[in-house]
Design a protein around this motif. Sequence first.
Motif, PDB file in Angstrom:
ATOM      1  N   TRP A   1       8.589   5.127   3.999  1.00 59.94           N
ATOM      2  CA  TRP A   1       7.970   4.087   4.875  1.00 59.94           C
ATOM      3  C   TRP A   1       8.486   3.652   6.036  1.00 59.94           C
ATOM      4  O   TRP A   1       7.999   3.475   7.103  1.00 59.94           O
TER       5      TRP A   1
ATOM      6  N   GLU B   1       0.862  -1.295  -0.003  1.00 60.97           N
ATOM      7  CA  GLU B   1       0.167  -0.001   0.043  1.00 60.97           C
ATOM      8  C   GLU B   1       0.903   1.236  -0.170  1.00 60.97           C
ATOM      9  O   GLU B   1       0.570   2.241  -0.705  1.00 60.97           O
ATOM     10  N   ALA B   2       1.906   1.330   0.720  1.00 59.29           N
ATOM     11  CA  ALA B   2       2.898   2.544   1.094  1.00 59.29           C
ATOM     12  C   ALA B   2       3.629   2.577  -0.407  1.00 59.29           C
ATOM     13  O   ALA B   2       3.649   3.760  -0.931  1.00 59.29           O
TER      14      ALA B   2
ATOM     15  N   SER C   1       2.363   1.703  -3.379  1.00 56.39           N
ATOM     16  CA  SER C   1       1.561   2.133  -4.370  1.00 56.39           C
ATOM     17  C   SER C   1       0.978   3.522  -3.923  1.00 56.39           C
ATOM     18  O   SER C   1       0.566   4.291  -4.814  1.00 56.39           O
ATOM     19  N   LEU C   2       1.124   4.044  -2.822  1.00 54.36           N
ATOM     20  CA  LEU C   2       0.862   5.535  -2.662  1.00 54.36           C
ATOM     21  C   LEU C   2       2.068   6.426  -3.034  1.00 54.36           C
ATOM     22  O   LEU C   2       1.933   7.435  -3.061  1.00 54.36           O
TER      23      LEU C   2
END
Length: 131
Positions: free
Chosen positions: A112, A101-102, A104-105
């Motif tokens: 991170w 998720e990190a 993809s952001l």
Amino acid sequence: MIRLQEHSASPIYEQIVEQLKALVAKGAMKAGDKVPSVRELSSMLLINPNTVSKAYQELERQGVIQTIRGKGTFVSSNEAPRMAAERLEALQREIRRLAVEAKSLGLSEQQWEERIRMESRTLWGDERAAD
């Protein structure tokens, strides 16, 4: 002690599970501490007792709490090795999911890691200085 987010995507019982686990992790609740009864917590939070019961069942399954018939529910000593291994595997899956998720952001690896460090400090604080 526990604050529910009514508009959260997480079900109420999961919020209770996560917040009680956080209280144990932070040391606000220790092994042997009494946990409010289902009835007590449901009246404090103004929610259905079945919701609290479901949360307690999950916490008991995970080995976080234990119920002693006639005495109440207590924070367990976390000495169940099989359950600890299962929880560590679940933790690893969650870390992987959050890392994806990190990324993809658009967070860099450094961003991170800094977020992980910030969260770690809130739980471990000065404990790590003693290590």
